[in-house]
Write an enzyme that holds these catalytic residues in place. Structure first.
Site, PDB file in Angstrom:
ATOM      1  N   SER A   1     -34.531 154.232  19.274  1.00  0.00           N
ATOM      2  CA  SER A   1     -33.109 154.402  18.969  1.00  0.00           C
ATOM      3  C   SER A   1     -32.710 155.815  19.363  1.00  0.00           C
ATOM      4  CB  SER A   1     -32.846 154.174  17.481  1.00  0.00           C
ATOM      5  OG  SER A   1     -33.099 152.828  17.154  1.00  0.00           O
TER       6      SER A   1
ATOM      7  N   LYS B   1     -26.735 149.645  18.253  1.00  0.00           N
ATOM      8  CA  LYS B   1     -27.713 150.130  17.261  1.00  0.00           C
ATOM      9  C   LYS B   1     -27.090 151.221  16.388  1.00  0.00           C
ATOM     10  CE  LYS B   1     -31.426 151.259  15.065  1.00  0.00           C
ATOM     11  NZ  LYS B   1     -32.674 150.681  14.666  1.00  0.00           N
TER      12      LYS B   1
ATOM     13  N   LYS C   1     -31.174 161.281  11.935  1.00  0.00           N
ATOM     14  CA  LYS C   1     -31.019 161.358  13.392  1.00  0.00           C
ATOM     15  C   LYS C   1     -29.989 160.332  13.871  1.00  0.00           C
ATOM     16  CE  LYS C   1     -33.619 158.851  15.691  1.00  0.00           C
ATOM     17  NZ  LYS C   1     -33.690 157.524  16.372  1.00  0.00           N
TER      18      LYS C   1
END
Length: 299
Positions: A100, A175, A243
């Site tokens: 990701s 995502k 993140k």
């Protein structure tokens, strides 16, 4: 191993990568793996795969190269440079990055790989460690239709919902949206848990009935036991969700989308990390609500 299945190199054997690569082995694929920790390479070998001593060794004979590493800097580190994937992959190989990362990193990787004759899909996943183990991940893909069609049988050994979302980077964009929804959902559940407990309600009974109605969710189903037992062993670490919240807030700013609630939850994730909880599961957002509510933490 079946002769007509593509030979696969797998780079990155962490919480997600190890069970995913093992599911491909179970499906009959020939897997050569590399990661930074020798014990993870040994685990792959014990499961029937082949360990490699470098990225170059892992990828040189591969038809398909799958990467599953934490973030954009790691993808760039393994893809580029003299020891990287693009320097050693054969022309015509298909690189499926399941990490990701930022949509832009995926777009740049596809462009640079094309110059080396390597096709690329960005294919991040949702479902966490449990989804990886059970091979029921949701896989959101960006790239060319023909490459997606070629990859689909392999992806079907890893997940249940596999969708081409658009051109390179689109998988990462979806995502990012997924991580926004999950974080906000966990935060809402965490607030409900503290509210319910402070009210003296039977928490287990309350979560059962809530999960049967409109407030129910995959998040609540998957994380209910974490909340009840204060078990925050990581299926997906706060560090990684921090993140991802950076990715979604940055990407949203770039396209002019306002994320008012997402921005608040991004800060709550950041504060949890600053409190030293970055290594815990993202369900530990509950600890942040407990701190704000004066509830003693159960360490």
């Amino acid at each position: 191993m079946s002769d007509n299945l593509p030979k696969v190199a797998w780079i990155g054997l962490g919480i997600m990568g190890s069970p995913m690569s093992e599911n491909l082995i179970k499906a009959g694929y020939d897997i050569t793996g590399y990661t930074l920790e020798q014990d993870k390479i040994d685990r792959l070998a014990a499961a029937g795969g082949t360990g490699a001593s470098s990225i170059a060794e892992a990828v040189r004979d591969a038809d398909v190269i799958i990467t599953m590493v934490p973030a954009s800097p790691q993808v760039e580190a393994i893809a580029y440079g003299p020891g990287g994937i693009l320097a050693h992959a054969r022309r015509g190989a298909l690189l499926i990055d399941m990490s990701s990362i930022t949509p832009q990193t995926s777009v740049d990787l596809a462009k640079n790989a094309a110059e080396k004759g390597v096709r690329v899909l960005d294919a991040p996943v949702s479902g966490g460690e449990a989804g990886a183990i059970e091979a029921v991940l949701s896989i959101m893909v960006g790239g060319e239709q023909a490459d997606f069609d070629a990859a689909k049988p392999l992806l079907e050994a890893l997940g249940k919902t596999i969708v081409l979302c658009g051109p390179h980077g689109s998988g990462q964009t979806v995502k990012a949206a997924n991580q926004l929804i999950v974080a906000v959902n966990i935060q809402a559940c965490a607030e409900a848990v503290v509210f319910l407990e402070k009210s003296g309600v039977d928490l287990s009974a309350a979560l059962d009935v809530l999960n049967g109605g409109l407030a129910g969710s995959t998040v609540l189903t998957r994380k209910k036991d974490n909340f009840l037992g204060r078990d925050f062993a990581p299926g997906f670490r706060i560090d990684l969700h921090h993140k991802d919240m950076g990715i979604v807030t940055d990407a949203a700013r770039n396209v002019g989308a306002a994320l008012p609630v997402g921005g608040v939850v991004a800060q709550l994730v950041a504060s949890l990390r600053a409190q030293g909880d970055g290594g815990l599961d993202h369900s530990a957002l509950l600890r942040g609500v407990e701190r704000l509510s004066g509830v003693p933490l159960r360490d």
